[in-house]
Write a protein that holds these residues in place. Structure first.
Motif, short mmCIF file in Angstrom:
data_model
loop_
_atom_site.label_atom_id
_atom_site.label_comp_id
_atom_site.label_asym_id
_atom_site.label_seq_id
_atom_site.Cartn_x
_atom_site.Cartn_y
_atom_site.Cartn_z
N UNK A 104 0.81 -1.19 0.00
CA UNK A 104 0.00 0.00 0.00
C UNK A 104 0.85 1.25 0.00
N UNK A 105 0.22 2.39 -0.04
CA UNK A 105 0.93 3.66 -0.14
C UNK A 105 1.85 3.94 1.05
N UNK A 106 1.46 3.56 2.25
CA UNK A 106 2.29 3.81 3.42
C UNK A 106 3.58 2.99 3.36
N UNK A 107 3.46 1.72 3.01
CA UNK A 107 4.66 0.88 2.88
C UNK A 107 5.57 1.39 1.77
N UNK A 108 4.97 1.82 0.68
CA UNK A 108 5.75 2.36 -0.43
C UNK A 108 6.49 3.62 -0.02
N UNK A 109 5.83 4.50 0.68
CA UNK A 109 6.47 5.74 1.15
C UNK A 109 7.61 5.44 2.11
N UNK A 110 7.41 4.49 3.00
CA UNK A 110 8.50 4.10 3.92
C UNK A 110 9.68 3.53 3.15
N UNK A 111 9.40 2.71 2.16
CA UNK A 111 10.48 2.12 1.36
C UNK A 111 11.25 3.20 0.61
N UNK A 112 10.55 4.18 0.06
CA UNK A 112 11.21 5.30 -0.62
C UNK A 112 12.12 6.03 0.36
N UNK A 113 11.61 6.33 1.54
CA UNK A 113 12.42 7.02 2.56
C UNK A 113 13.65 6.20 2.93
N UNK A 114 13.49 4.90 3.10
CA UNK A 114 14.62 4.03 3.46
C UNK A 114 15.69 4.03 2.37
N UNK A 115 15.27 3.95 1.11
CA UNK A 115 16.23 3.93 0.01
C UNK A 115 16.92 5.29 -0.12
N UNK A 116 16.15 6.36 -0.01
CA UNK A 116 16.75 7.70 -0.07
C UNK A 116 17.77 7.89 1.05
N UNK A 117 17.45 7.43 2.25
CA UNK A 117 18.40 7.53 3.38
C UNK A 117 19.67 6.73 3.10
N UNK A 118 19.51 5.53 2.55
CA UNK A 118 20.68 4.69 2.24
C UNK A 118 21.56 5.35 1.18
N UNK A 119 20.95 5.94 0.17
CA UNK A 119 21.73 6.64 -0.87
C UNK A 119 22.47 7.81 -0.25
N UNK A 120 21.79 8.56 0.60
CA UNK A 120 22.44 9.71 1.26
C UNK A 120 23.61 9.25 2.12
N UNK A 121 23.43 8.18 2.88
CA UNK A 121 24.50 7.66 3.75
C UNK A 121 25.67 7.09 2.95
N UNK A 122 25.43 6.70 1.71
CA UNK A 122 26.49 6.12 0.89
C UNK A 122 27.59 7.13 0.55
N UNK A 123 27.24 8.39 0.62
CA UNK A 123 28.21 9.43 0.27
C UNK A 123 28.26 9.74 -1.21
#
Length: 105
Positions: free
Chosen positions: A1-20
Motif C-alpha cells: 500500500x501507499x504507506x509501505x511504499x512511502x516508507x520504502x522510498x524514505x529508506x532507500x533515499x536515506x541509504x543513498x544519502x548515507x552512501x556518500x
C-alpha cells in the motif's frame, strides 16, 4: 500500500544519502542478469530505457498502490520483488544522475 511504499522510498533515499554518493551525470546504468527477471514486464526486452520511462512506470506503481489509483485504471500486476526492484531503480536513477538504464546483456 501507499504507506509501505512511502516508507520504502524514505529508506532507500536515506541509504543513498548515507552512501556518500552525490548526484552527477552518470550516463547509463546497466542491469545485472540477476536484476532483469525482477523488473516489470515493461522492461523485459533487451533495450535502453530513459529515466522518463522508469519514472512513468514508477508513477503507475504509486497510483496502483493507492485507493484513488485503483479507480484511475487497472492495477499493475507486480510481485513485491518487482515493486522493490522498480523502486530501487527509480531512486538510483533519480538521486544519482543516471539518464538511462540498459537491460541488454
Amino acid at each position: 500500500g501507499p504507506l509501505h511504499l512511502e516508507r520504502a522510498i524514505d529508506d532507500v533515499e536515506d541509504a543513498i544519502e548515507r552512501s556518500g554518493l552525490r548526484q552527477a551525470d552518470r550516463g547509463v546504468l546497466h542491469a545485472t542478469a540477476s536484476l532483469r527477471p525482477l523488473l516489470p514486464q515493461r522492461f523485459a526486452a533487451p533495450a535502453t530505457y530513459s529515466r522518463a520511462e522508469v519514472e512513468a512506470e514508477f508513477s503507475r506503481l504509486v497510483a496502483s498502490s493507492s485507493a484513488a489509483g485503483m479507480d484511475a485504471g487497472p492495477r499493475l500486476a507486480l510481485t513485491c520483488e518487482t515493486a522493490a526492484a522498480l523502486l530501487l531503480l527509480r531512486e538510483l536513477m533519480h538521486h544519482l544522475g543516471f539518464r538511462a538504464f540498459s537491460t541488454a546483456a
